[in-house]
Design a protein around this motif. Structure first.
Motif, mmCIF file in Angstrom:
data_model
loop_
_atom_site.group_PDB
_atom_site.id
_atom_site.type_symbol
_atom_site.label_atom_id
_atom_site.label_comp_id
_atom_site.label_asym_id
_atom_site.label_seq_id
_atom_site.Cartn_x
_atom_site.Cartn_y
_atom_site.Cartn_z
ATOM 1 N N GLU A 73 -0.313 -17.567 2.514
ATOM 2 C CA GLU A 73 0.222 -16.462 3.314
ATOM 3 C C GLU A 73 0.744 -15.336 2.417
ATOM 4 O O GLU A 73 0.502 -14.161 2.675
ATOM 5 C CB GLU A 73 1.334 -16.997 4.217
ATOM 6 C CG GLU A 73 1.750 -16.067 5.312
ATOM 7 C CD GLU A 73 2.719 -16.744 6.264
ATOM 8 O OE1 GLU A 73 2.607 -16.468 7.466
ATOM 9 O OE2 GLU A 73 3.585 -17.526 5.818
ATOM 10 N N ARG A 74 1.456 -15.682 1.343
ATOM 11 C CA ARG A 74 1.949 -14.669 0.402
ATOM 12 C C ARG A 74 0.788 -13.939 -0.258
ATOM 13 O O ARG A 74 0.806 -12.714 -0.404
ATOM 14 C CB ARG A 74 2.841 -15.305 -0.662
ATOM 15 C CG ARG A 74 4.253 -15.573 -0.196
ATOM 16 C CD ARG A 74 5.162 -15.983 -1.330
ATOM 17 N NE ARG A 74 4.734 -17.194 -2.020
ATOM 18 C CZ ARG A 74 4.916 -18.434 -1.583
ATOM 19 N NH1 ARG A 74 5.501 -18.634 -0.420
ATOM 20 N NH2 ARG A 74 4.491 -19.470 -2.280
ATOM 21 N N SER A 77 -0.760 -11.556 2.226
ATOM 22 C CA SER A 77 0.146 -10.441 2.461
ATOM 23 C C SER A 77 0.077 -9.429 1.316
ATOM 24 O O SER A 77 0.013 -8.220 1.547
ATOM 25 C CB SER A 77 1.570 -10.963 2.622
ATOM 26 O OG SER A 77 2.456 -9.908 2.824
ATOM 27 N N GLU A 78 0.079 -9.911 0.096
ATOM 28 C CA GLU A 78 -0.006 -9.019 -1.064
ATOM 29 C C GLU A 78 -1.341 -8.270 -1.083
ATOM 30 O O GLU A 78 -1.376 -7.071 -1.316
ATOM 31 C CB GLU A 78 0.166 -9.814 -2.359
ATOM 32 C CG GLU A 78 1.574 -10.312 -2.578
ATOM 33 C CD GLU A 78 1.680 -11.297 -3.737
ATOM 34 O OE1 GLU A 78 0.705 -11.433 -4.512
ATOM 35 O OE2 GLU A 78 2.737 -11.932 -3.857
ATOM 36 N N SER A 81 -1.665 -5.560 1.826
ATOM 37 C CA SER A 81 -0.927 -4.307 1.670
ATOM 38 C C SER A 81 -1.692 -3.298 0.834
ATOM 39 O O SER A 81 -1.424 -2.104 0.894
ATOM 40 C CB SER A 81 0.455 -4.574 1.074
ATOM 41 O OG SER A 81 0.327 -5.038 -0.256
ATOM 42 N N GLU A 102 -1.245 0.024 4.418
ATOM 43 C CA GLU A 102 0.015 -0.571 4.879
ATOM 44 C C GLU A 102 1.232 0.072 4.238
ATOM 45 O O GLU A 102 2.257 0.259 4.889
ATOM 46 C CB GLU A 102 0.026 -2.077 4.593
ATOM 47 C CG GLU A 102 -0.840 -2.870 5.516
ATOM 48 C CD GLU A 102 -0.714 -4.367 5.292
ATOM 49 O OE1 GLU A 102 0.343 -4.837 4.804
ATOM 50 O OE2 GLU A 102 -1.672 -5.084 5.614
#
Length: 194
Positions: A73-74, A77-78, A81, A102
């Protein structure tokens, strides 16, 4: 798929929707177990717009990031963005600026004191595009594609938004698109209330 384990139909369906580089049962199970299949497919759609070398690199990293959902998930997310939103349908640099990723969406949300940052999934999917109105008056607006037609879905200007702002944005969008646009009169705050 070369696995002896039983594969659920929903997992198989997800695997078939994913690019060949990501036909990894462990990845599909990780996504299905956490109920994030739709969000991941939006992410994949954004990655598919990248140049081939960038896409290959991301898929290679994804194929190795399936040990824990938290780490996965991290990682997503990175990466997310940094991915650009789809190309703008409205282009007029003298009047508007497309909010293209983002980070820009989050910064605009802070500047205009609204919850734009919560709408990244819609922006990555291309269903909604966000723009900043530049000039004497400053504001932010979005257009949404509904039934193959674009409509103004949110408008918010500094110092307050009124009917004149809606008409100004709608008229501008109609001129740019060469067709009338619909209007969904909702402020950014109202649109992002949960």
């Amino acid at each position: 798929i070369m696995a002896a384990e039983k594969v659920q139909a929903s997992t198989l369906e997800l695997l078939l929707k994913m690019p060949g580089d990501l036909h990894i049962l462990q990845l599909a199970n990780l996504l299905a177990d956490h109920g994030v299949e739709k969000e991941f497919l939006v992410f994949v759609k954004a990655v598919e717009r990248l140049p081939e070398d960038s896409k290959t690199s991301i898929y290679d990293q994804l194929s190795r990031a399936t040990n824990s959902f938290g780490a996965f998930e991290r990682f997503i997310s990175e990466l997310g963005s940094e991915l650009p939103f789809p190309s703008p349908v409205l282009v007029c640099p003298q009047q508007i600026r497309h909010i293209s990723n983002e980070t820009e969406l989050s910064l605009a949300g802070r500047y205009y004191n609204n919850c734009l940052g919560q709408l990244t999934r819609d922006a990555h999917s291309g269903e909604v595009q966000f723009y900043e109105w530049i000039g004497d008056e400053q504001g932010v607006f979005s257009i949404r594609e509904i039934d193959d037609r674009w409509g103004v879905s949110e408008v918010e200007f500094l110092g307050g938004t009124n009917k004149r702002h809606w008409e100004m944005v709608r008229s501008f969008a109609a001129e740019q698109l060469g067709q009338p646009v619909g209007e969904h009169e909702v402020s950014m705050r109202e649109a992002t209330k949960q």
